[in-house]
Design a protein around this motif. Sequence first.
Motif, short mmCIF file in Angstrom:
data_model
loop_
_atom_site.label_atom_id
_atom_site.label_comp_id
_atom_site.label_asym_id
_atom_site.label_seq_id
_atom_site.Cartn_x
_atom_site.Cartn_y
_atom_site.Cartn_z
N ASN A 1 18.67 -8.56 20.02
CA ASN A 1 19.03 -7.56 19.02
C ASN A 1 19.28 -6.20 19.66
N SER A 2 20.49 -5.65 19.46
CA SER A 2 20.84 -4.36 20.06
C SER A 2 20.04 -3.21 19.48
N LYS A 3 19.35 -3.46 18.36
CA LYS A 3 18.47 -2.44 17.77
C LYS A 3 17.43 -1.98 18.78
N TYR A 4 17.01 -2.91 19.65
CA TYR A 4 15.97 -2.59 20.62
C TYR A 4 16.58 -2.19 21.96
N LYS B 1 14.23 -6.96 31.19
CA LYS B 1 14.78 -7.49 29.94
C LYS B 1 16.02 -8.33 30.19
N ALA B 2 16.92 -7.83 31.03
CA ALA B 2 18.17 -8.55 31.29
C ALA B 2 17.93 -9.89 31.97
N ASP B 3 16.90 -9.97 32.82
CA ASP B 3 16.59 -11.23 33.50
C ASP B 3 16.21 -12.31 32.49
N ILE B 4 15.38 -11.94 31.52
CA ILE B 4 14.96 -12.89 30.49
C ILE B 4 16.15 -13.32 29.63
N GLN B 5 16.92 -12.34 29.17
CA GLN B 5 18.06 -12.64 28.30
C GLN B 5 19.06 -13.57 29.01
N ASN B 6 19.42 -13.22 30.23
CA ASN B 6 20.42 -14.01 30.96
C ASN B 6 19.92 -15.41 31.27
N TYR B 7 18.64 -15.51 31.62
CA TYR B 7 18.05 -16.82 31.94
C TYR B 7 18.14 -17.75 30.73
N ILE B 8 17.77 -17.24 29.57
CA ILE B 8 17.78 -18.07 28.36
C ILE B 8 19.21 -18.41 27.94
N MET B 9 20.10 -17.43 27.97
CA MET B 9 21.48 -17.70 27.55
C MET B 9 22.16 -18.70 28.48
N ILE C 1 20.70 -21.13 30.11
CA ILE C 1 20.16 -22.45 29.80
C ILE C 1 20.82 -23.03 28.55
N VAL C 2 21.01 -22.18 27.55
CA VAL C 2 21.54 -22.64 26.26
C VAL C 2 23.04 -22.90 26.31
N THR C 3 23.79 -22.02 26.99
CA THR C 3 25.26 -22.11 26.93
C THR C 3 25.93 -22.25 28.29
N ALA C 4 25.15 -22.25 29.38
CA ALA C 4 25.73 -22.26 30.73
C ALA C 4 26.58 -21.01 30.95
N ASP C 5 26.21 -19.93 30.26
CA ASP C 5 26.98 -18.70 30.30
C ASP C 5 26.05 -17.56 29.88
N THR C 6 26.51 -16.31 30.03
CA THR C 6 25.73 -15.18 29.53
C THR C 6 26.50 -14.47 28.40
N ASP C 7 27.37 -15.21 27.74
CA ASP C 7 28.15 -14.69 26.62
C ASP C 7 27.28 -14.69 25.37
N ILE C 8 26.94 -13.49 24.89
CA ILE C 8 26.00 -13.39 23.77
C ILE C 8 26.61 -13.93 22.47
N VAL C 9 27.93 -13.82 22.32
CA VAL C 9 28.58 -14.35 21.12
C VAL C 9 28.46 -15.87 21.09
N LYS C 10 28.68 -16.49 22.23
CA LYS C 10 28.55 -17.94 22.34
C LYS C 10 27.10 -18.37 22.07
N PHE C 11 26.16 -17.61 22.60
CA PHE C 11 24.74 -17.90 22.39
C PHE C 11 24.39 -17.85 20.90
N HIS C 12 24.85 -16.81 20.20
CA HIS C 12 24.56 -16.68 18.78
C HIS C 12 25.17 -17.84 17.98
N ALA C 13 26.35 -18.29 18.37
CA ALA C 13 27.00 -19.40 17.67
C ALA C 13 26.19 -20.68 17.82
N VAL C 14 25.73 -20.96 19.04
CA VAL C 14 24.91 -22.15 19.29
C VAL C 14 23.59 -22.05 18.52
#
Length: 246
Positions: free
Chosen positions: A109-112, A149-157, A159-172
């Motif tokens: 969330n970009s709020k944070y 923060k970026a390390d955690i976000q990128n690691y999870i994305m 794993i989920v999408t084989a990418d760091t594209d946040i739009v793709k992550f949200h869709a999945v």
Amino acid sequence: MNFNKNNRFNFADDLLGEQAVNKFLVDFFYEKLKEKGDIIDFEVSRELNKQHAGSDVILTLKSGKSLVVDEKAAIHYAKTNLKEKAMPTFAFEVSYMHNGQLKEGWLTNSKYSSTQRYLLCWLWVQDGTNKWRIKYDDIVQIEAMFFEKADIQNYIMEIVTADTDIVKFHAVASDKRVSLEEKILQKALDKIDEPVGKETCPKWYLTGGNILSEQPLNILLYKNQLEKLAKSHWLVTRKGLIRLDK
């Protein structure tokens, strides 16, 4: 979804627990880091606008650089026996429900936007402690890990999408929530989890509305995965501060 008095009471209890954790960290972690010379100073974020932007504490490093830290604690999963190991996972909030609307969780969330580092915390408390109303005096020790923060976000994305594209992550994540919600309803479950990939963990974890009104969808990571990403790893006790990573 409407929030009843019990839901609001739980939110107040969560805030009480977060404040207790913060005070414990101030007294036995940040102060000790300052005494050891690992940091020059620190400032607790008291203003609500800073807290709402993901700032719990601001550290001043020896270089003069400031780091904004967001403390995340697995409060309700605190252990009461020091011989017990901490819970082997940590939950990262992907989405949740509020007043019938789907909201983006704190993970992306970009709020944070102020957050630069996470401090993930696992607790041990006094035997008999009400884990829904944890107070400062209840806390015996905290195991804590610092992460970019970026390390955690990128690691999870990745794993989920084989990418760091946040739009793709949200869709999945959106598709996964729909799928898990259907399974909860079909099987009358309180909660459900599914592996993200072929491994047991990380996994998706959805809690039903009969347990938590916000119905959070989380991604769980194992501590051994997190240890590889951590910038530092600590055991914080009332008697002293121990660095666990080498």
